[in-house]
Scaffold this motif. Sequence first.
Motif, mmCIF file in Angstrom:
data_model
loop_
_atom_site.group_PDB
_atom_site.id
_atom_site.type_symbol
_atom_site.label_atom_id
_atom_site.label_comp_id
_atom_site.label_asym_id
_atom_site.label_seq_id
_atom_site.Cartn_x
_atom_site.Cartn_y
_atom_site.Cartn_z
ATOM 1 N N ILE A 56 18.049 63.209 44.778
ATOM 2 C CA ILE A 56 17.345 62.000 45.199
ATOM 3 C C ILE A 56 17.059 61.146 43.972
ATOM 4 O O ILE A 56 16.595 61.662 42.947
ATOM 5 C CB ILE A 56 16.019 62.347 45.920
ATOM 6 N N THR A 57 17.346 59.856 44.062
ATOM 7 C CA THR A 57 17.041 58.926 42.973
ATOM 8 C C THR A 57 15.911 58.002 43.400
ATOM 9 O O THR A 57 15.977 57.379 44.473
ATOM 10 C CB THR A 57 18.286 58.095 42.600
ATOM 11 N N HIS A 58 14.871 57.916 42.566
ATOM 12 C CA HIS A 58 13.719 57.073 42.890
ATOM 13 C C HIS A 58 13.147 56.508 41.586
ATOM 14 O O HIS A 58 12.787 57.264 40.675
ATOM 15 C CB HIS A 58 12.649 57.883 43.634
ATOM 16 N N ASN A 59 13.110 55.190 41.483
ATOM 17 C CA ASN A 59 12.572 54.502 40.301
ATOM 18 C C ASN A 59 13.239 54.972 39.002
ATOM 19 O O ASN A 59 12.571 55.186 37.984
ATOM 20 C CB ASN A 59 11.056 54.702 40.208
ATOM 21 N N GLY A 60 14.560 55.147 39.059
ATOM 22 C CA GLY A 60 15.296 55.512 37.863
ATOM 23 C C GLY A 60 15.223 56.971 37.473
ATOM 24 O O GLY A 60 15.713 57.363 36.406
ATOM 25 N N ILE A 61 14.626 57.817 38.308
ATOM 26 C CA ILE A 61 14.502 59.250 38.029
ATOM 27 C C ILE A 61 15.297 60.023 39.076
ATOM 28 O O ILE A 61 15.182 59.753 40.274
ATOM 29 C CB ILE A 61 13.033 59.702 38.033
ATOM 30 N N GLN A 62 16.106 60.971 38.608
ATOM 31 C CA GLN A 62 16.866 61.820 39.519
ATOM 32 C C GLN A 62 16.077 63.094 39.793
ATOM 33 O O GLN A 62 15.678 63.803 38.851
ATOM 34 C CB GLN A 62 18.241 62.187 38.919
ATOM 35 N N TYR A 63 15.871 63.379 41.079
ATOM 36 C CA TYR A 63 15.206 64.601 41.518
ATOM 37 C C TYR A 63 16.289 65.540 42.061
ATOM 38 O O TYR A 63 16.829 65.315 43.146
ATOM 39 C CB TYR A 63 14.164 64.317 42.598
ATOM 40 N N LEU A 64 16.620 66.581 41.302
ATOM 41 C CA LEU A 64 17.639 67.551 41.701
ATOM 42 C C LEU A 64 16.922 68.837 42.099
ATOM 43 O O LEU A 64 16.198 69.413 41.291
ATOM 44 C CB LEU A 64 18.605 67.820 40.552
ATOM 45 N N PHE A 65 17.115 69.284 43.331
ATOM 46 C CA PHE A 65 16.303 70.410 43.789
ATOM 47 C C PHE A 65 17.107 71.355 44.665
ATOM 48 O O PHE A 65 18.116 71.001 45.273
ATOM 49 C CB PHE A 65 15.072 69.902 44.556
ATOM 50 N N ILE A 66 16.648 72.611 44.687
ATOM 51 C CA ILE A 66 17.148 73.625 45.606
ATOM 52 C C ILE A 66 15.947 74.209 46.335
ATOM 53 O O ILE A 66 14.808 74.102 45.872
ATOM 54 C CB ILE A 66 17.926 74.740 44.872
ATOM 55 N N GLN A 67 16.192 74.830 47.481
ATOM 56 C CA GLN A 67 15.130 75.445 48.264
ATOM 57 C C GLN A 67 15.333 76.944 48.288
ATOM 58 O O GLN A 67 16.443 77.435 48.512
ATOM 59 C CB GLN A 67 15.128 74.887 49.692
ATOM 60 N N HIS A 68 14.251 77.682 48.033
ATOM 61 C CA HIS A 68 14.302 79.150 48.015
ATOM 62 C C HIS A 68 13.035 79.678 48.673
ATOM 63 O O HIS A 68 11.927 79.464 48.160
ATOM 64 C CB HIS A 68 14.417 79.664 46.575
ATOM 65 N N ASP A 127 10.376 61.775 28.534
ATOM 66 C CA ASP A 127 10.957 60.530 29.044
ATOM 67 C C ASP A 127 10.683 60.301 30.520
ATOM 68 O O ASP A 127 11.173 59.331 31.102
ATOM 69 C CB ASP A 127 12.466 60.502 28.784
ATOM 70 N N VAL A 128 9.903 61.187 31.155
ATOM 71 C CA VAL A 128 9.500 60.972 32.548
ATOM 72 C C VAL A 128 7.975 60.967 32.613
ATOM 73 O O VAL A 128 7.311 61.724 31.892
ATOM 74 C CB VAL A 128 10.070 62.069 33.483
ATOM 75 N N PRO A 129 7.382 60.102 33.444
ATOM 76 C CA PRO A 129 5.917 60.058 33.556
ATOM 77 C C PRO A 129 5.350 61.364 34.096
ATOM 78 O O PRO A 129 6.029 62.109 34.808
ATOM 79 C CB PRO A 129 5.676 58.899 34.534
ATOM 80 N N LEU A 130 4.111 61.633 33.776
ATOM 81 C CA LEU A 130 3.470 62.852 34.245
ATOM 82 C C LEU A 130 3.325 62.877 35.760
ATOM 83 O O LEU A 130 3.320 63.938 36.378
ATOM 84 C CB LEU A 130 2.087 63.001 33.591
ATOM 85 N N ASN A 131 3.169 61.696 36.357
ATOM 86 C CA ASN A 131 2.983 61.635 37.813
ATOM 87 C C ASN A 131 4.306 61.469 38.566
ATOM 88 O O ASN A 131 4.307 61.160 39.758
ATOM 89 C CB ASN A 131 2.044 60.487 38.168
ATOM 90 N N ALA A 132 5.446 61.646 37.891
ATOM 91 C CA ALA A 132 6.737 61.451 38.562
ATOM 92 C C ALA A 132 6.944 62.447 39.686
ATOM 93 O O ALA A 132 7.537 62.124 40.721
ATOM 94 C CB ALA A 132 7.875 61.550 37.539
ATOM 95 N N ILE A 133 6.451 63.677 39.519
ATOM 96 C CA ILE A 133 6.647 64.694 40.548
ATOM 97 C C ILE A 133 5.867 64.364 41.815
ATOM 98 O O ILE A 133 6.223 64.829 42.911
ATOM 99 C CB ILE A 133 6.246 66.088 40.000
ATOM 100 N N ASP A 134 4.798 63.562 41.704
ATOM 101 C CA ASP A 134 4.024 63.191 42.891
ATOM 102 C C ASP A 134 4.867 62.358 43.853
ATOM 103 O O ASP A 134 4.650 62.392 45.071
ATOM 104 C CB ASP A 134 2.774 62.419 42.479
ATOM 105 N N LYS A 135 5.814 61.599 43.311
ATOM 106 C CA LYS A 135 6.682 60.788 44.159
ATOM 107 C C LYS A 135 7.641 61.643 44.966
ATOM 108 O O LYS A 135 8.094 61.235 46.035
ATOM 109 C CB LYS A 135 7.483 59.798 43.292
ATOM 110 N N PHE A 136 7.959 62.847 44.448
ATOM 111 C CA PHE A 136 8.889 63.728 45.155
ATOM 112 C C PHE A 136 8.348 64.127 46.513
ATOM 113 O O PHE A 136 9.077 64.149 47.512
ATOM 114 C CB PHE A 136 9.163 64.975 44.304
ATOM 115 N N ALA A 148 15.540 64.348 35.826
ATOM 116 C CA ALA A 148 16.407 63.796 34.782
ATOM 117 C C ALA A 148 16.380 62.277 34.884
ATOM 118 O O ALA A 148 16.117 61.718 35.947
ATOM 119 C CB ALA A 148 17.832 64.319 34.926
ATOM 120 N N THR A 149 16.655 61.622 33.760
ATOM 121 C CA THR A 149 16.624 60.152 33.740
ATOM 122 C C THR A 149 17.986 59.537 33.472
ATOM 123 O O THR A 149 18.221 58.389 33.825
ATOM 124 C CB THR A 149 15.651 59.670 32.650
#
Length: 460
Positions: free
Chosen positions: A50-62, A23-32, A71-72
């Motif tokens: 972060i929400t961008h074009n209807g996609i939620q980018y949930l991230f942690i840094q390690h 349910d998410v485009p293959l290039n969605a991660i490029d927007k991150f 997620a959508t």
Amino acid sequence: MTSAVYFCDNKGKPILSRRFKDDVPLNAIDKFQVVLSDLEEESSIIPPCITHNGIQYLFIQHNDLYIVALATSLATNIAEIFTFLHKMMDILGDYLKTVEEESIRDNFVIVYELLDEMMDFGIPQITETKMLKKYITQKSFKLVRAAKKKRNAARPPSELTNSVSWRAEGIKYKKNEAFLDIIESINMLMTQNGKVLRSEILGSVKVKSRLSGMPDLKLGINDRGIFTKYLDGNNIGVTLEESDQPSKSSESSITNTNGKTKTNIELEDLKFHQCVRLSKFENEKIITFIPPDGDFELMSYRLNTVIKPLIWCNMKVKVHSKSRIEIFCTAKAQIKKKSVATNVEIIIPVPEDADTPTFKYSHGKIKWVPEQNAIVWKIHTFPGGKEYAMSAELGLPSINSEEEPKFKRPVQVKFQIPYFTTSGIQVRYLKINEPKLQYKSYPWVRYITQNGDDYTIRLS
């Protein structure tokens, strides 16, 4: 739930990914990478969602990695996703020791195998390292050898197909014991005149299980009163009976003597291990579970409540005879007389160019630690109600006569108080039942109150 999980470098460029839904485009991660770069330019604080074009980018840094979950749905359980990401990093740490970009690239096969077993169609599944290590190994030829020896295909352990996926079958011990530790860490920020600015209690119930078979444990805490506010959802504090000195028992039921003092406590952030039967807890307010073998955290909680300092330090600084200062410190154990604080450390900061220290003290040991720009006062045992004092004189070329030196860091206090809980939480009983083996068991309970990461006293 989660549509995909990506491992990205420190600039947001994807290294490795696993898609669970389409349910998410293959290039969605490029927007991150683009969105992340824009946020870094605008502000030094970047939100973890972060929400961008209807996609939620949930991230942690390690280390040098960004671990991103996509997620959508707006109904996605954000807390569950972040919990899964942190748990995944703990498991990868057990496999790879150091989790960074290079180790992810070198061990991408193991990472893929773990992702496939830990999550199915975006829903978390197996997150116990002990279970995963039984059939996902760093040397995959082990499974091939097992298949040749038995002349059949290797199969996952049977416990993975059971409802109790966190415990293996056939565990045996000569002496069956269960150790229960209730550990409370106190975080507190105080001013120099004794005013408490902030205080909280972080509690953890840790279990070490050395029990045979498939034991069923029932844990009773404070006659279930501690959970009333949490389950009812109101804002009324829960009444707890404060225990002066809980004890241990070798019987199947553990009971502690109580004091008569009562205090109102508001329980927050209650979290259970997956082995706890939540339906039983919600209906009857009783904690029942089949424990994993070995060490694990059964429950954690947080209490935001005003408490008096357990170890208090009164600090005074005096400037005299040009370029020399004298520091006076009086420490007092503000706990009941029959309680004893152990391994007390009082870390007193001093200016960076301080030198030639001389000490006077009534108890314990004092050490000058120049690499930390601090004086460390260690007291092995500190009985309740006792008061000890020390003084230190140091050379300080950077100050003039009558000039008050500035201390940028606070005084830090470390301690442990066994057989004592600040909140008053107690174990009423710990019952162990193994229906098949019917063995005699020995439950043990221990209470510890200690300093948290932020038990400090401001000097200015």
